[in-house]
Motif scaffolding. Sequence first.
Motif, PDB file in Angstrom:
ATOM      1  N   ALA A 369      48.343  37.839  24.668  1.00 23.30           N
ATOM      2  CA  ALA A 369      47.960  36.480  25.053  1.00 23.30           C
ATOM      3  C   ALA A 369      49.203  35.600  25.143  1.00 23.30           C
ATOM      4  O   ALA A 369      50.256  35.902  24.560  1.00 23.30           O
ATOM      5  CB  ALA A 369      46.979  35.914  24.030  1.00 23.30           C
ATOM      6  N   ASP A 370      49.080  34.491  25.880  1.00 20.06           N
ATOM      7  CA  ASP A 370      50.207  33.570  25.973  1.00 20.06           C
ATOM      8  C   ASP A 370      50.265  32.671  24.744  1.00 20.06           C
ATOM      9  O   ASP A 370      49.482  32.835  23.800  1.00 20.06           O
ATOM     10  CB  ASP A 370      50.130  32.752  27.274  1.00 20.06           C
ATOM     11  N   THR A 371      51.166  31.719  24.736  1.00 19.99           N
ATOM     12  CA  THR A 371      51.347  30.860  23.558  1.00 19.99           C
ATOM     13  C   THR A 371      50.128  29.987  23.282  1.00 19.99           C
ATOM     14  O   THR A 371      49.942  29.534  22.152  1.00 19.99           O
ATOM     15  CB  THR A 371      52.575  29.956  23.763  1.00 19.99           C
ATOM     16  N   ALA A 372      49.302  29.746  24.285  1.00 20.49           N
ATOM     17  CA  ALA A 372      48.084  28.939  24.097  1.00 20.49           C
ATOM     18  C   ALA A 372      46.888  29.801  23.715  1.00 20.49           C
ATOM     19  O   ALA A 372      45.774  29.287  23.573  1.00 20.49           O
ATOM     20  CB  ALA A 372      47.774  28.152  25.361  1.00 20.49           C
ATOM     21  N   GLY A 373      47.099  31.105  23.534  1.00 19.80           N
ATOM     22  CA  GLY A 373      46.017  32.004  23.146  1.00 19.80           C
ATOM     23  C   GLY A 373      45.201  32.529  24.309  1.00 19.80           C
ATOM     24  O   GLY A 373      44.164  33.156  24.094  1.00 19.80           O
ATOM     25  N   ARG A 374      45.638  32.283  25.563  1.00 20.40           N
ATOM     26  CA  ARG A 374      44.888  32.725  26.735  1.00 20.40           C
ATOM     27  C   ARG A 374      45.272  34.152  27.112  1.00 20.40           C
ATOM     28  O   ARG A 374      46.459  34.504  27.136  1.00 20.40           O
ATOM     29  CB  ARG A 374      45.136  31.787  27.910  1.00 20.40           C
ATOM     30  N   SER A 375      44.258  34.954  27.456  1.00 28.93           N
ATOM     31  CA  SER A 375      44.493  36.330  27.903  1.00 28.93           C
ATOM     32  C   SER A 375      44.750  36.341  29.402  1.00 28.93           C
ATOM     33  O   SER A 375      44.244  35.492  30.140  1.00 28.93           O
ATOM     34  CB  SER A 375      43.277  37.204  27.578  1.00 28.93           C
ATOM     35  N   PRO A 376      45.528  37.314  29.912  1.00 25.76           N
ATOM     36  CA  PRO A 376      45.815  37.371  31.347  1.00 25.76           C
ATOM     37  C   PRO A 376      44.588  37.794  32.151  1.00 25.76           C
ATOM     38  O   PRO A 376      43.674  38.443  31.633  1.00 25.76           O
ATOM     39  CB  PRO A 376      46.929  38.419  31.440  1.00 25.76           C
ATOM     40  N   ALA A 377      44.585  37.442  33.431  1.00 28.94           N
ATOM     41  CA  ALA A 377      43.469  37.792  34.311  1.00 28.94           C
ATOM     42  C   ALA A 377      43.278  39.300  34.382  1.00 28.94           C
ATOM     43  O   ALA A 377      42.151  39.791  34.522  1.00 28.94           O
ATOM     44  CB  ALA A 377      43.704  37.211  35.700  1.00 28.94           C
ATOM     45  N   ALA A 378      44.378  40.064  34.265  1.00 32.07           N
ATOM     46  CA  ALA A 378      44.280  41.525  34.351  1.00 32.07           C
ATOM     47  C   ALA A 378      43.387  42.103  33.261  1.00 32.07           C
ATOM     48  O   ALA A 378      42.732  43.136  33.471  1.00 32.07           O
ATOM     49  CB  ALA A 378      45.683  42.138  34.269  1.00 32.07           C
ATOM     50  N   ALA A 379      43.344  41.456  32.110  1.00 32.84           N
ATOM     51  CA  ALA A 379      42.482  41.937  31.025  1.00 32.84           C
ATOM     52  C   ALA A 379      41.019  41.883  31.434  1.00 32.84           C
ATOM     53  O   ALA A 379      40.251  42.829  31.218  1.00 32.84           O
ATOM     54  CB  ALA A 379      42.720  41.091  29.771  1.00 32.84           C
ATOM     55  N   TYR A 380      40.624  40.785  32.052  1.00 38.68           N
ATOM     56  CA  TYR A 380      39.237  40.635  32.479  1.00 38.68           C
ATOM     57  C   TYR A 380      38.934  41.525  33.679  1.00 38.68           C
ATOM     58  O   TYR A 380      37.811  42.041  33.808  1.00 38.68           O
ATOM     59  CB  TYR A 380      38.957  39.174  32.813  1.00 38.68           C
ATOM     60  N   GLN A 381      39.924  41.745  34.532  1.00 39.29           N
ATOM     61  CA  GLN A 381      39.721  42.648  35.662  1.00 39.29           C
ATOM     62  C   GLN A 381      39.407  44.053  35.188  1.00 39.29           C
ATOM     63  O   GLN A 381      38.519  44.728  35.726  1.00 39.29           O
ATOM     64  CB  GLN A 381      40.960  42.652  36.563  1.00 39.29           C
ATOM     65  N   LEU A 382      40.111  44.523  34.162  1.00 38.34           N
ATOM     66  CA  LEU A 382      39.827  45.841  33.615  1.00 38.34           C
ATOM     67  C   LEU A 382      38.436  45.891  32.995  1.00 38.34           C
ATOM     68  O   LEU A 382      37.713  46.880  33.133  1.00 38.34           O
ATOM     69  CB  LEU A 382      40.887  46.218  32.573  1.00 38.34           C
TER      70      LEU A 382
END
Length: 421
Positions: A369-382
Amino acid sequence: MRAIAVMALPLGLSFILSMFLRSAAAVIAPEIRTELDLGATELGALTAALFLGSAAMQLPAGLMLDRLGPRRTIATCQLVGAAGAASMLYVSNIYGLALAWFAMGVGVAPIYMGMIVLYSRWVPRDRLAQASAISVAIGGMGFLLSSSPFAAASVWLGWRLAMASIGGLALLFSILVMTLVRDRPRDMPTPEGPPESFGEVVRGLLFVMRDRRVYLLAAMASLSFSTIMSVRSLWVGPFLNDAYGLGIGPLADIVLLMSIGWVVSALMYGPMDRRFNTRRGVVTCGGAAMIVALLGLAVTGGNSLTVATIFLVMLGLSASFSSIIFAQARALFPDRLVGRVISTINLFIWGSVSVVQLITGAIIDQFPADTAGRSPAAAYQLVFVVLAVMVALALYAYRRVEDVPPSVEMARHAAAQKRGD
């Protein structure tokens, strides 16, 4: 018809509340994640507790439905759900919140299958799927209320007080069910002889669980429903927040559109089995549409909000064919086993939602996750790809169950009545 109209009020309200509770986490998930500093796996485990509670209650609820009747079963379980919702105001750690969600899962566990048992006694057999689908559409109002309206209430009251207020409604609906619902029409004869002993009830359950058709039906019902519930009730909020930077208001509006798709879908599926005189064919088309929507989200995720919204709505439009599967199951088994058949399938449905939410949470946590705790779009794509594969495998298994068209079921029923069965 007058009795059905009277019962429709408490049953409809109870089902709306049950669908609300199953989907409310999608809107408040970012708030819970921030307040408790949770990762995706922990967030998935927290909301999966509700579905685990429903799964744990399925077999006991099935026994209760066949022995005590839908009225007392639904009303009693709703009291447990009311206590769980009210406790959300006081618990402050992940374990207390998980227990509260678990109790709410117990509370909503028998509502839909209790309605199916009631329909099997109150409506003609060829109308069972349509009556069930109308109920799903009514329950879809819970989806609608758990989107933008719930987001507004959470901002105004805070998510804890908003959830705790639901406990009072659950208590009220429990009283209404106990007061207004009747287990069977007055002109329907009660089963002759003494009620089944506990041993006979258990033997009937074991008989159902030895039938492979139950598991093939359950595969399609559980993996399709766990997919829509995992996306709609949990990950759609974090997905729109992480991949597109949407806040609680804008993401709730998209969740509302997806929920409207669910309601329209339920009404659309209702008469399809009679119109096309096939149940397996209708479910097959619905499953295929789900796969297309999931793969579309996998390809689009993070690129175009408009296209992603279209595929989310398509997923909602394609997903609510469980009423057709339950009508097919109802046609394959004798009347005395209806409660146990439905509850066994529901056991897999709610258990699979818990498992799928845990699996998808673990997948997302594999991506930093980034510094704001957000996961990348690729995680949801998988995640969307994995869900599409699951639905495809379930559809392959389901196709091995024989079709029971409404016309065939009605002919069998007419012949049995003529013989005096």
